[in-house]
Design an enzyme around this catalytic site. Structure first.
Site, PDB file in Angstrom:
ATOM      1  CG  ASP A  55      17.971  22.411 -33.643  1.00 42.82           C
ATOM      2  OD1 ASP A  55      18.576  22.457 -32.557  1.00 42.82           O
ATOM      3  OD2 ASP A  55      18.387  22.935 -34.683  1.00 42.82           O
ATOM      4  CB  CYS A  97       4.509  -0.353   1.787  1.00 47.68           C
ATOM      5  SG  CYS A  97       3.456  -1.526   2.652  1.00 47.68           S
ATOM      6  CB  CYS A 106      -0.947   0.018   1.205  1.00 50.67           C
ATOM      7  SG  CYS A 106      -0.118   0.238   2.781  1.00 50.67           S
ATOM      8  CG  ASP A 149      18.511  25.501 -29.956  1.00 55.08           C
ATOM      9  OD1 ASP A 149      19.199  26.524 -30.133  1.00 55.08           O
ATOM     10  OD2 ASP A 149      17.734  25.042 -30.802  1.00 55.08           O
ATOM     11  CG  ASP A 163      16.221  27.534 -32.793  1.00 53.62           C
ATOM     12  OD1 ASP A 163      16.857  28.588 -32.947  1.00 53.62           O
ATOM     13  OD2 ASP A 163      16.430  26.502 -33.453  1.00 53.62           O
TER      14      ASP A 163
END
Length: 730
Positions: free
Chosen positions: A626, A21, A18, A630, A453
């Site tokens: 891309d 735990c 559960c 970047d 970009d």
């Protein structure tokens, strides 16, 4: 702390039942020196521990489990969380659990029939009474004999079929915390023990009828709930299994001049792998012979096959359709694109969204609070039961207290986030969208600014020549020079020359690439320079006018962001103001939101400036690039979204990767994020409402204990099934 100074421990954990735990394991890890972050996933029984290797090590961290009731083993890097060995082990466990449930069901049905079907208890009592006490058995002796038969049927349900709850409860209490097993064990043991008391004392409580059906039905319902829960949880991992199945089990390689079939795990970098028509590409590599069309839809979502020829790269897991290929292996094992995608999806599924903190806090105190409410319920019924006899008051108080214990469900809260993340992230992988963690998912839902970009993101990234001032002979000399360069503009010049019928180029000598300026060399005896203009033998000529066309979906994406999500778009580019404004006008970005002539290393600063200007930096901002040059800007934004133009680079660069290399996928990622967060909140709502409604009903005696157990089991199942509805997304 620098990412390079951190390490991640991946664990397969056994014994969790559960949310309590999972919360206890996390609490234990957070108390260890050097642990930076920990996320335990109840849904797939795994844990991810990020730590400082200079402060601790894996052996030290594993000592956490010495004082806990759980066991764990390390999942090696490159091994999927749902690897074949674990799946076989889980299948074996599931088969055993089904047999135990069927035995429990058979015995429970017998108990219920004897206890509750009119006349059956009496008939069994007469038969058993004669067997135990002889032909002259009294009515009291016959009733006791029938109750003993009930106890015989209920005993194996309680202590054999329900043994897992006793083991779990004992282990939890030994570790000084209480979990769901404690609730189930306490509730059923009280009912069973009380029934034994009634059986052998001949008490008038409940007219001498024990409550063996209560304890038996409770255990059987909970066992059924756990089976259904596990089955539903298995469905949440289907996306990962689908990705795993993309890779073939074996590969055909050429070694020592001979072709042989070997397990995929034995393929090495540099091996020549043969890919037959209709077969899956086994490894990431480059085509060294042959030509074929490759179906890459399973990784990128692109529906049309891509033609591959000598020199082209191919990705493991894609499907070869027509021709035969010889591929030189470049990346194998955990370094392959497919393995890294699986790793990224699994890490995302195992992460936690910030909203999960609420559930963690509730889970940490849930069981003690429920036990306290049970005691109050018992005391309340004893005091407030009016003029009922002492025995009746005790009976009613006990049953209501048991009902409170077994109706409470911490599991539903614990499963709310991980099940939704597992299904949502898996669905994203199928749609070509990789969202790397739960925090990113939540941040995307708060996004107000998107910074794009230009080249390769808003545009196709493949410039074309639209004007040329050179004659054919001059173009031939320049194209020969540009053919030696890998610059996108050089490729555009070569493509333009080919379109003008120039196919053969003269030899180039003394070639030099001048960074930021152009290229130069000696071509057919002429000294040629190509850059912002063209010079041949020192004489300046005109040159080329290039255009980089906007992506077909760029304008629609910017418009959808504005209209559907209220997101304002910016552009940051190193291109000239004229070109930048031209593209912005086509895609629908306002001129005042265009920032041009920015060097790659300065893009991160511009992103920070935009964020600072938006409500004092309180708006969430995304950068979409891309994934090649970047990286700083992707890292500086709240959410970095990388176009998968270079898949291996993009996987490292962005917190979101658009595998289809399409801006439409950005909108898909946003929609999926909102849908997943909506499911998480729905799960929290239903889990909380369930407990807030059912616990008072149980305390008031409206829900019988046996049906409280069924309701508890169904609450967890309902959360998982609600998460699975995300599979219908798109």
């Amino acid at each position: 702390m620098n990412e390079n100074t951190t390490a991640t421990l991946r664990l397969a954990i056994e014994g969790m039942h559960c949310a309590t735990c999972a919360a206890n394991i996390e609490k234990s890890f957070r108390g260890k020196k050097g642990v930076l972050e920990v996320a335990v996933n109840l849904a797939n029984n795994t844990g991810l521990v990020t730590f400082d290797p200079l402060a601790t090590n894996t052996d030290e961290l594993l000592h956490v489990f010495d004082d806990l009731s759980f066991s764990a083993e390390i999942i090696p890097d490159g091994t999927p969380l749902v690897d074949t060995a674990r799946r076989k082990k889980e299948a074996k466990t599931r088969s055993r659990d089904i047999r135990i449930f069927l035995l429990s069901l058979f015995l429970t049905v017998a108990v219920v029939v004897i206890s509750m079907v009119p006349g059956v208890h009496h008939s069994v009592g007469l038969f058993a009474g004669q067997a135990f006490f002889g032909g002259g058995a009294t009515m009291m002796q016959s009733a006791i004999a029938a109750n003993i038969i009930l106890m015989v049927f209920a005993f194996p349900v309680q202590f054999f079929c329900g043994a897992r709850f006793y083991i779990g409860a004992f282990s939890a209490l030994k570790s000084r915390f209480a979990n769901m097993d404690v609730l189930v064990t306490l509730g059923t043991t009280i009912a069973f023990t009380f029934s034994v008391f009634i059986t052998f004392t001949g008490t008038a409580i409940n007219h001498g009828m024990p409550y063996f059906e209560v304890s038996a039905m409770l255990i059987t319902f909970v066992l059924l709930g756990k089976l259904l829960e596990k089955r539903a949880m298995g469905a949440t991992a289907e996306a990962i299994e689908g990705l795993m199945n993309l890779a073939p089990a074996t590969a055909f390689v050429v070694r020592g001049g001979k072709e042989e079939e070997i397990p995929l795990s034995q393929v090495m970098v540099g091996d020549v792998v043969l890919v037959r028509p209709g077969a899956k590409v086994a490894v990431d590599g480059v085509v060294i012979a042959g030509e074929s069309d490759i179906d890459e839809s399973m990784l990128t979502g692109e529906p049309l096959p891509v033609n591959k020829n000598t020199g082209d790269s191919v990705t493991g897991g894609t499907l070869n359709t027509t021709g035969a290929l010889s591929v030189k292996a470049l990346r194998v094992g955990k370094e392959s694109t497919l393995a890294r995608i699986i790793q990224a999806v699994e890490d995302a599924q195992g992460s936690k969204a910030p909203v999960q903190r609420f559930a963690d806090k509730v889970a940490s105190v849930f069981v003690p609070v429920v036990l306290g409410l049970s005691v109050l319920t018992f005391a309340g019924w004893l005091v407030l039961s009016g003029e009922a006899s002492g025995l009746d008051r005790f009976q009613q108080a006990l049953l209501c207290a048991v009902a409170v214990i077994v109706v409470a469900c911490p599991c539903a809260l614990g499963l709310a986030t991980p099940t939704a993340l597992m299904v949502g992230m898996g669905k994203g992988a199928q749609l070509g969208v990789l969202i790397k963690d739960g925090s990113t998912l939540e941040l995307m839902c708060q996004m107000k600014v998107a910074v794009f970009d230009k080249t390769g993101t808003l545009t196709r990234g493949k410039p074309t020549v639209i004007e040329c001032d050179l004659d054919l002979n001059q173009l031939r000399l320049v194209a020969a020079l540009e053919a030696k360069s890998e610059h996108p503009l050089a490729s555009a010049v070569v493509a333009y020359a080919q379109s003008r019928g120039i196919a053969d180029y003269p030899e180039v000598e003394s070639f030099r690439a001048l960074v930021g300026l152009g290229v130069e060399g000696v071509v057919d005896g002429h000294k040629v320079f190509a850059g912002s203009n063209v010079k041949i033998d020192g004489e300046a000529f005109g040159g080329f006018v290039f255009a980089d066309e906007p992506r077909a979906d760029a304008r629609a994406t910017v418009e959808l962001l504005r209209v559907d999500f209220g997101i304002e778009s910016f552009m940051v580019t190193g291109d000239s103001s004229e070109n930048a404004l031209s593209v912005a006008s086509v895609v629908g970005i306002a001129p005042e939101n265009v920032i041009s002539q920015v060097k790659p290393v300065e893009k991160a600063d511009k992103v920070a400036e935009i964020k600072a200007s938006r409500l004092e930096g309180k708006q969430t901002i995304a950068f979409i690039g891309d994934g090649i040059n970047d990286a700083p800007a992707l890292a500086s934004a709240d959410v970095g979204i990388a176009m998968a133009s270079g898949t291996d680079v993009a996987l490292d660069a962005g917190s979101v990767v658009l595998m289809r290399n399409s801006l439409t996928s950005f909108v898909t990622a946003l929609k999926l994020s909102f849908a997943t967060m909506r499911k998480i909140k729905q799960n929290f709502f239903w889990a909380l409402i369930y407990n807030l409604v059912m616990i008072p009903l149980a305390a008031l005696g409206i829900i019988a204990p046996e049906f409280a157990g069924a309701a508890m089991a169904l609450s967890s199942i309902s959360v998982v099934l609600n998460s699975l509805l995300l599979k219908r997304y798109i």
